[in-house]
Write a protein that holds these residues in place. Sequence first.
Motif, short mmCIF file in Angstrom:
data_model
loop_
_atom_site.label_atom_id
_atom_site.label_comp_id
_atom_site.label_asym_id
_atom_site.label_seq_id
_atom_site.Cartn_x
_atom_site.Cartn_y
_atom_site.Cartn_z
N ILE A 153 0.95 -1.23 0.12
CA ILE A 153 -0.09 -0.11 -0.05
C ILE A 153 0.88 1.31 -0.09
CG2 ILE A 153 -0.15 0.54 2.47
CD1 ILE A 153 -3.10 0.27 1.89
N GLN A 154 0.30 2.49 -0.41
CA GLN A 154 0.92 3.76 -0.33
C GLN A 154 -0.02 4.49 0.38
OE1 GLN A 154 3.36 5.69 -3.75
NE2 GLN A 154 1.37 6.69 -3.77
N LEU A 155 0.67 5.13 1.29
CA LEU A 155 -0.27 6.30 2.15
C LEU A 155 0.29 7.79 1.74
CD1 LEU A 155 0.06 4.88 5.63
CD2 LEU A 155 -1.73 4.59 4.06
N VAL A 156 -0.58 8.77 1.64
CA VAL A 156 -0.22 10.01 1.02
C VAL A 156 -0.52 11.12 1.86
CG1 VAL A 156 -0.24 11.60 -1.07
CG2 VAL A 156 -0.05 9.14 -1.28
N LYS A 157 -1.87 10.96 2.57
CA LYS A 157 -2.48 12.19 2.97
C LYS A 157 -1.96 12.09 4.74
CE LYS A 157 -6.25 12.23 -0.17
NZ LYS A 157 -7.74 11.95 -0.28
N SER A 158 -1.94 13.12 5.31
CA SER A 158 -1.91 13.37 6.63
C SER A 158 -3.09 12.74 7.34
CB SER A 158 -1.81 14.79 7.39
OG SER A 158 -1.79 14.87 8.49
N GLY A 159 -2.44 11.84 8.47
CA GLY A 159 -3.66 11.10 9.26
C GLY A 159 -4.38 9.94 8.44
N GLU A 160 -4.04 9.57 7.28
CA GLU A 160 -4.66 8.54 6.43
C GLU A 160 -4.54 7.33 7.37
OE1 GLU A 160 -2.93 8.33 2.64
OE2 GLU A 160 -4.74 7.48 1.94
N VAL A 161 -5.66 6.59 7.19
CA VAL A 161 -5.67 5.24 7.60
C VAL A 161 -6.36 4.14 6.33
CG1 VAL A 161 -6.78 3.60 9.39
CG2 VAL A 161 -6.30 6.03 10.11
N LYS A 162 -5.72 3.19 6.05
CA LYS A 162 -6.14 2.32 5.35
C LYS A 162 -6.23 0.95 5.82
CE LYS A 162 -4.93 4.76 0.86
NZ LYS A 162 -4.29 4.74 -0.50
N LYS A 163 -7.16 0.31 5.20
CA LYS A 163 -7.34 -1.00 5.70
C LYS A 163 -7.43 -2.22 4.62
CE LYS A 163 -9.47 -0.24 10.19
NZ LYS A 163 -10.60 -0.75 11.21
N GLN A 164 -6.49 -3.28 4.72
CA GLN A 164 -6.73 -4.26 3.94
C GLN A 164 -6.96 -5.65 4.75
OE1 GLN A 164 -2.92 -4.60 1.76
NE2 GLN A 164 -3.40 -2.82 0.51
N LYS A 165 -8.25 -6.06 4.80
CA LYS A 165 -8.45 -7.13 5.49
C LYS A 165 -8.16 -7.09 7.04
CE LYS A 165 -8.77 -10.43 1.52
NZ LYS A 165 -8.25 -11.66 0.86
N ARG A 166 -7.29 -7.89 7.34
CA ARG A 166 -6.79 -7.88 8.87
C ARG A 166 -5.65 -6.97 8.96
NH1 ARG A 166 -3.96 -11.75 9.84
NH2 ARG A 166 -3.99 -12.84 7.89
N LEU A 167 -5.00 -6.03 7.85
CA LEU A 167 -3.99 -5.01 8.01
C LEU A 167 -4.64 -3.89 8.04
CD1 LEU A 167 -2.72 -7.94 6.94
CD2 LEU A 167 -1.07 -6.40 5.66
N THR A 168 -4.12 -2.96 9.18
CA THR A 168 -4.38 -1.48 9.01
C THR A 168 -2.97 -0.81 9.04
OG1 THR A 168 -6.21 -1.93 10.53
CG2 THR A 168 -5.58 0.26 10.56
N PHE A 169 -3.06 0.60 8.02
CA PHE A 169 -1.98 1.25 7.80
C PHE A 169 -2.46 2.49 8.18
CE2 PHE A 169 0.23 -1.83 5.20
CZ PHE A 169 -0.68 -2.85 4.67
N GLN A 170 -1.43 3.22 8.85
CA GLN A 170 -1.95 4.60 9.31
C GLN A 170 -0.37 5.50 9.08
OE1 GLN A 170 -2.40 4.22 13.67
NE2 GLN A 170 -4.73 4.50 13.22
N PHE A 171 -0.85 6.79 8.72
CA PHE A 171 0.34 7.84 8.40
C PHE A 171 -0.23 8.96 9.14
CE2 PHE A 171 3.39 9.49 6.50
CZ PHE A 171 3.67 10.24 5.10
N GLY A 172 0.94 9.20 10.07
CA GLY A 172 0.83 10.21 11.30
C GLY A 172 0.14 11.49 10.50
N GLU A 173 -0.14 12.37 11.72
CA GLU A 173 -0.70 13.67 11.40
C GLU A 173 0.10 14.49 10.77
OE1 GLU A 173 -4.87 13.07 12.17
OE2 GLU A 173 -3.76 14.69 11.30
N ALA A 174 1.53 14.41 11.40
CA ALA A 174 2.75 15.13 10.92
C ALA A 174 3.54 14.73 9.68
CB ALA A 174 3.59 15.41 12.07
#
Lengths: 118, 112
Positions: free
Chosen positions: B47-68
Amino acid sequence: DTAVSQTPKYLVTQMGNDKSIKCEQNLGHDTMYWYKQDSKKFLKIMFSYNNKELIINETVPNRFSPKSPDKAHLNLHINSLELGDSAVYFCASSQELGQARQGNTEAFFGQGTRLTVV
Amino acid sequence: GQQVMQIPQYQHVQEGEDFTTYCNSSTTLSNIQWYKQRPGGHPVFLIQLVKSGEVKKQKRLTFQFGEAKKNSSLHITATQTTDVGTYFCAVISSGSARQLTFGSGTQLTVLP
């Protein structure tokens, strides 16, 4: 169809020899890379190359040199192999990172070449 | 080039337990990617995260990108033996010489 293919998969050679690893991608990507992965799984970038420039990681010995006959290929040549060169070498490709700022810049990896220097 | 620290280096969990790996940067990141490498395999993009605070899920996997946009995490809920492997974060270095640089990876072992 394999997106990124590299050969050989295994390479055993003696110290002092010169060897090459080939890499080809059929994804139409502009940028290709070589990474070295050691026994601790650290993935160190060695080179990145597009049709404009070659970026060399400063820690890479000059015994290592990438050769790109065309956009779809980036081969790795290694001269005077040393014991410490033993590792798994991965080729990868992606869209040009500078242009695809917000877009998909995911890297696709080849299966790896396990180099053993004896 | 861009440096990103990843912890822990190793993690052993019992099957069914949760797992989290963290990546931290001293500078603001434009985006962050996550990859999984199975034993004997090659890194595969997750996965790729781009936005501040972004949270994405893939089944049992949760990805987070910090606010900063200086840190990110990958959390796996109720691990399975198929989750075994090394998980890497990766960032695109800033400046004119753009490269895809990987964190040191977290090697996950799931005990049945």
